[in-house]
Design a protein around this motif. Structure first.
Motif, PDB file in Angstrom:
ATOM      1  N   ALA A  72       0.863  -1.192   0.000  1.00  0.00           N
ATOM      2  CA  ALA A  72       0.000   0.000   0.000  1.00  0.00           C
ATOM      3  C   ALA A  72       0.891   1.230   0.000  1.00  0.00           C
ATOM      4  O   ALA A  72       2.001   1.212   0.537  1.00  0.00           O
ATOM      5  N   THR A  73       0.414   2.295  -0.632  1.00  0.00           N
ATOM      6  CA  THR A  73       1.151   3.558  -0.631  1.00  0.00           C
ATOM      7  C   THR A  73       0.181   4.709  -0.402  1.00  0.00           C
ATOM      8  O   THR A  73      -1.024   4.593  -0.655  1.00  0.00           O
ATOM      9  N   THR A  74       0.714   5.806   0.068  1.00  0.00           N
ATOM     10  CA  THR A  74      -0.060   7.037   0.188  1.00  0.00           C
ATOM     11  C   THR A  74       0.907   8.205   0.176  1.00  0.00           C
ATOM     12  O   THR A  74       2.104   8.027   0.423  1.00  0.00           O
ATOM     13  N   ALA A  75       0.405   9.393  -0.131  1.00  0.00           N
ATOM     14  CA  ALA A  75       1.260  10.574  -0.232  1.00  0.00           C
ATOM     15  C   ALA A  75       0.676  11.707   0.597  1.00  0.00           C
ATOM     16  O   ALA A  75      -0.545  11.827   0.754  1.00  0.00           O
ATOM     17  N   PHE A  76       1.566  12.531   1.124  1.00  0.00           N
ATOM     18  CA  PHE A  76       1.187  13.682   1.920  1.00  0.00           C
ATOM     19  C   PHE A  76       1.923  14.912   1.405  1.00  0.00           C
ATOM     20  O   PHE A  76       3.005  14.813   0.826  1.00  0.00           O
ATOM     21  N   ARG A  77       1.340  16.075   1.650  1.00  0.00           N
ATOM     22  CA  ARG A  77       2.019  17.351   1.428  1.00  0.00           C
ATOM     23  C   ARG A  77       2.376  17.877   2.815  1.00  0.00           C
ATOM     24  O   ARG A  77       1.498  18.182   3.629  1.00  0.00           O
ATOM     25  N   THR A  78       3.663  17.965   3.091  1.00  0.00           N
ATOM     26  CA  THR A  78       4.133  18.280   4.436  1.00  0.00           C
ATOM     27  C   THR A  78       4.628  19.713   4.524  1.00  0.00           C
ATOM     28  O   THR A  78       5.533  20.101   3.776  1.00  0.00           O
ATOM     29  N   PRO A  79       4.056  20.539   5.412  1.00  0.00           N
ATOM     30  CA  PRO A  79       4.486  21.936   5.530  1.00  0.00           C
ATOM     31  C   PRO A  79       5.894  22.039   6.100  1.00  0.00           C
ATOM     32  O   PRO A  79       6.301  21.230   6.940  1.00  0.00           O
ATOM     33  N   GLN A  80       6.625  23.042   5.647  1.00  0.00           N
ATOM     34  CA  GLN A  80       7.983  23.292   6.109  1.00  0.00           C
ATOM     35  C   GLN A  80       7.970  24.443   7.118  1.00  0.00           C
ATOM     36  O   GLN A  80       7.664  25.584   6.750  1.00  0.00           O
ATOM     37  N   PRO A  81       8.289  24.189   8.376  1.00  0.00           N
ATOM     38  CA  PRO A  81       8.221  25.249   9.400  1.00  0.00           C
ATOM     39  C   PRO A  81       9.418  26.194   9.334  1.00  0.00           C
ATOM     40  O   PRO A  81      10.302  26.176  10.187  1.00  0.00           O
ATOM     41  N   THR A  82       9.440  27.013   8.319  1.00  0.00           N
ATOM     42  CA  THR A  82      10.511  27.989   8.162  1.00  0.00           C
ATOM     43  C   THR A  82      10.200  29.237   8.983  1.00  0.00           C
ATOM     44  O   THR A  82       9.035  29.509   9.312  1.00  0.00           O
ATOM     45  N   PRO A  83      11.218  30.036   9.320  1.00  0.00           N
ATOM     46  CA  PRO A  83      10.946  31.293  10.018  1.00  0.00           C
ATOM     47  C   PRO A  83       9.996  32.197   9.240  1.00  0.00           C
ATOM     48  O   PRO A  83       9.157  32.887   9.838  1.00  0.00           O
ATOM     49  N   GLN A  84      10.086  32.190   7.898  1.00  0.00           N
ATOM     50  CA  GLN A  84       9.195  33.019   7.086  1.00  0.00           C
ATOM     51  C   GLN A  84       7.741  32.578   7.258  1.00  0.00           C
ATOM     52  O   GLN A  84       6.838  33.406   7.395  1.00  0.00           O
ATOM     53  N   MET A  85       7.514  31.273   7.251  1.00  0.00           N
ATOM     54  CA  MET A  85       6.163  30.761   7.422  1.00  0.00           C
ATOM     55  C   MET A  85       5.621  31.115   8.801  1.00  0.00           C
ATOM     56  O   MET A  85       4.466  31.539   8.951  1.00  0.00           O
ATOM     57  N   LEU A  86       6.440  30.939   9.828  1.00  0.00           N
ATOM     58  CA  LEU A  86       5.976  31.196  11.187  1.00  0.00           C
ATOM     59  C   LEU A  86       5.708  32.681  11.428  1.00  0.00           C
ATOM     60  O   LEU A  86       4.804  33.039  12.180  1.00  0.00           O
ATOM     61  N   SER A  87       6.466  33.552  10.774  1.00  0.00           N
ATOM     62  CA  SER A  87       6.196  34.989  10.883  1.00  0.00           C
ATOM     63  C   SER A  87       4.865  35.331  10.234  1.00  0.00           C
ATOM     64  O   SER A  87       4.069  36.105  10.772  1.00  0.00           O
ATOM     65  N   ALA A  88       4.616  34.749   9.056  1.00  0.00           N
ATOM     66  CA  ALA A  88       3.338  34.978   8.374  1.00  0.00           C
ATOM     67  C   ALA A  88       2.184  34.401   9.176  1.00  0.00           C
ATOM     68  O   ALA A  88       1.090  34.981   9.237  1.00  0.00           O
ATOM     69  N   GLN A  89       2.428  33.277   9.813  1.00  0.00           N
ATOM     70  CA  GLN A  89       1.387  32.629  10.599  1.00  0.00           C
ATOM     71  C   GLN A  89       0.894  33.517  11.737  1.00  0.00           C
ATOM     72  O   GLN A  89      -0.302  33.583  12.020  1.00  0.00           O
ATOM     73  N   ALA A  90       1.827  34.212  12.382  1.00  0.00           N
ATOM     74  CA  ALA A  90       1.437  35.094  13.481  1.00  0.00           C
ATOM     75  C   ALA A  90       0.474  36.177  12.997  1.00  0.00           C
ATOM     76  O   ALA A  90      -0.503  36.507  13.676  1.00  0.00           O
ATOM     77  N   GLU A  91       0.724  36.717  11.809  1.00  0.00           N
ATOM     78  CA  GLU A  91      -0.169  37.736  11.264  1.00  0.00           C
ATOM     79  C   GLU A  91      -1.489  37.112  10.824  1.00  0.00           C
ATOM     80  O   GLU A  91      -2.560  37.722  10.983  1.00  0.00           O
TER      81      GLU A  91
END
Length: 420
Positions: free
Chosen positions: A345-364
């Motif tokens: 069996a197989t399956t695929a995921f799209r995994t987010p990358q916790p970069t500083p840029q992403m985390l800064s945008a997340q706060a906003e």
């Protein structure tokens, strides 16, 4: 109030469950199945009895009594339905390996084994201090690891390899991730702390199905991806992949950032939100179930429940499940040069990358929560991409939409990982 929820993963289902009986909810899901990263398969054993194997979330620290434990209790999944997961791990490259036991001790094997085990322990201890000292989330992993007195190859193969395998990125890209976000997975809880983790005997997806069954006032529509959100006649309208239109008073997007950005494309005033969502980056991760121990050492005595193999710029994990009918393995197959003889069996995921840029945008992005009736749940709002944090994001949305929900009180509280 009618609330539309896009995404029947843990966050979307938990939001619907918390709103159940308070608001009328509509839950749209792209896949024919529910669970999102709670994804289980049941390959038959030699005796014909299926064995549940998890391809997404594989284990949780129930002893910490976090949101996952409180939710499991509320759903009737008692302690008898959980089994302990052995914590031993091995890192392998070019015939060298380092074993790290659950008690933190390292056992050296050939080559750089002793240094690699020391590096893994060093990461665990420093990660604990990052949490304790409230290290800024925008500090990159390389900023704190590079000063360590370790050889270059040990930093790569024993420190950066661990997050590279979790997030599906290269060793080089792992250096640029948030140290706090990475450290949350490896922090040493201290002497005498309980490091046990558990999995559901029937697979972690059973948690998702139990949530879905108990959403009695929700309408779940599988195989109906949300295509667009627009405003009409003073209300929001969700348009699904079949062209059906659903009028709602609020929308909860429990979707990957790239999907959320697309569905908001025609919604007036969402320009800033879309710009923030565009800073999120993802990597593909492919998992497969197989019976061939092709990624483990030839000597069975050196097998451990989890093995990280470093090959080229990549690091990928294999987990081993022993069973009476024969061993089974769940491996990351995304970048392997050689595949198992038979993949069950197989399956695929799209995994987010916790970069500083992403985390800064997340706060906003969190500061815009609920603006225009649009809310976000799931990893777009959490600094740590684990199950407890996803559930905490659902709790945060429910506090805004249904503060008097009887179920909300049962899950009230946070883990500390997801707070902005």
């Amino acid at each position: 109030m009618r609330v539309g929820i896009a995404g029947a993963g843990a966050a979307g289902l938990a939001t619907a469950w918390l709103l159940d009986g308070v608001h009328d909810t509509l839950l749209l899901e792209t896949r024919r199945d529910v669970g999102g990263n709670l994804r289980s398969v049941h390959p038959p054993a030699g005796s014909g009895t299926p064995t549940a194997l998890d391809l997404g979330v594989q284990e949780v620290p129930l002893h910490l009594a976090g949101l996952t434990r409180r939710l499991a209790d509320a759903l009737g999944l008692d302690s008898g339905q959980w089994t302990r997961v052995p914590a031993d791990r091995t890192i392998i490259r070019d015939g060298t390996s380092a074993r790290r036991r659950a008690d933190g001790a390292g056992t050296a094997h050939r080559g750089t084994g002793e240094s690699s085990a020391h590096a893994a322990d060093l990461l665990a201890k420093h990660a604990a201090s990052w949490q304790r000292d409230d290290l800024a989330w925008i500090v990159r992993l390389e900023e704190v690891v590079e000063p360590w007195d370790l050889p270059r190859h040990v930093k790569d193969e024993a420190v950066y390899a661990l997050p590279a395998s979790v997030f599906g990125c290269t060793l080089l890209d792992a250096r640029r991730l948030s140290a706090r976000a990475v450290g949350a997975f490896y922090a040493d809880r201290g002497d005498g702390a309980d490091a046990r983790t558990y999995r559901l005997r029937g697979g972690m997806q059973a948690l998702a199905w139990q949530l879905a069954r108990q959403c009695r006032s929700a309408r779940l529509v599988p195989g109906a991806a949300l295509r667009r959100v627009r405003r009409t006649a003073g209300r929001l309208e969700m348009i699904d992949g079949h062209g059906a239109r659903h009028a709602v008073d609020a929308v909860v997007l429990a979707l990957p950032a790239e999907a959320a950005r697309c569905v908001l494309g025609s919604l007036g005033g969402a320009g800033r939100t879309q710009a923030l969502l565009s800073t999120y980056t993802y990597r593909d991760l492919v998992y497969g179930v197989h019976e061939d121990p092709c990624y483990l050492p030839a000597d069975r005595e050196r097998w451990t429940p989890s093995t990280v193999t470093v090959h080229g710029p990549w690091a990928e994990t294999t987990t081993w499940r022993a069973r009476p009918g024969g061993d089974l393995f769940v491996s990351q197959l995304t970048h392997r040069g050689t595949l198992p003889r038979t993949v069950l069996a197989t399956t695929a995921f799209r995994t987010p990358q916790p970069t500083p840029q992403m985390l800064s945008a997340q706060a906003e992005l969190l500061s815009l929560q609920g603006e225009g009736g649009v809310y976000f749940a799931g990893h777009t709002t959490t600094r740590v991409d684990d199950l407890d944090s996803s559930l905490a994001s659902a709790v945060a949305v429910a506090r805004l939409l249904a503060p008097d929900s009887p179920r909300l009180a049962r899950l009230a509280g946070t883990t500390g990982k997801e707070a902005p």
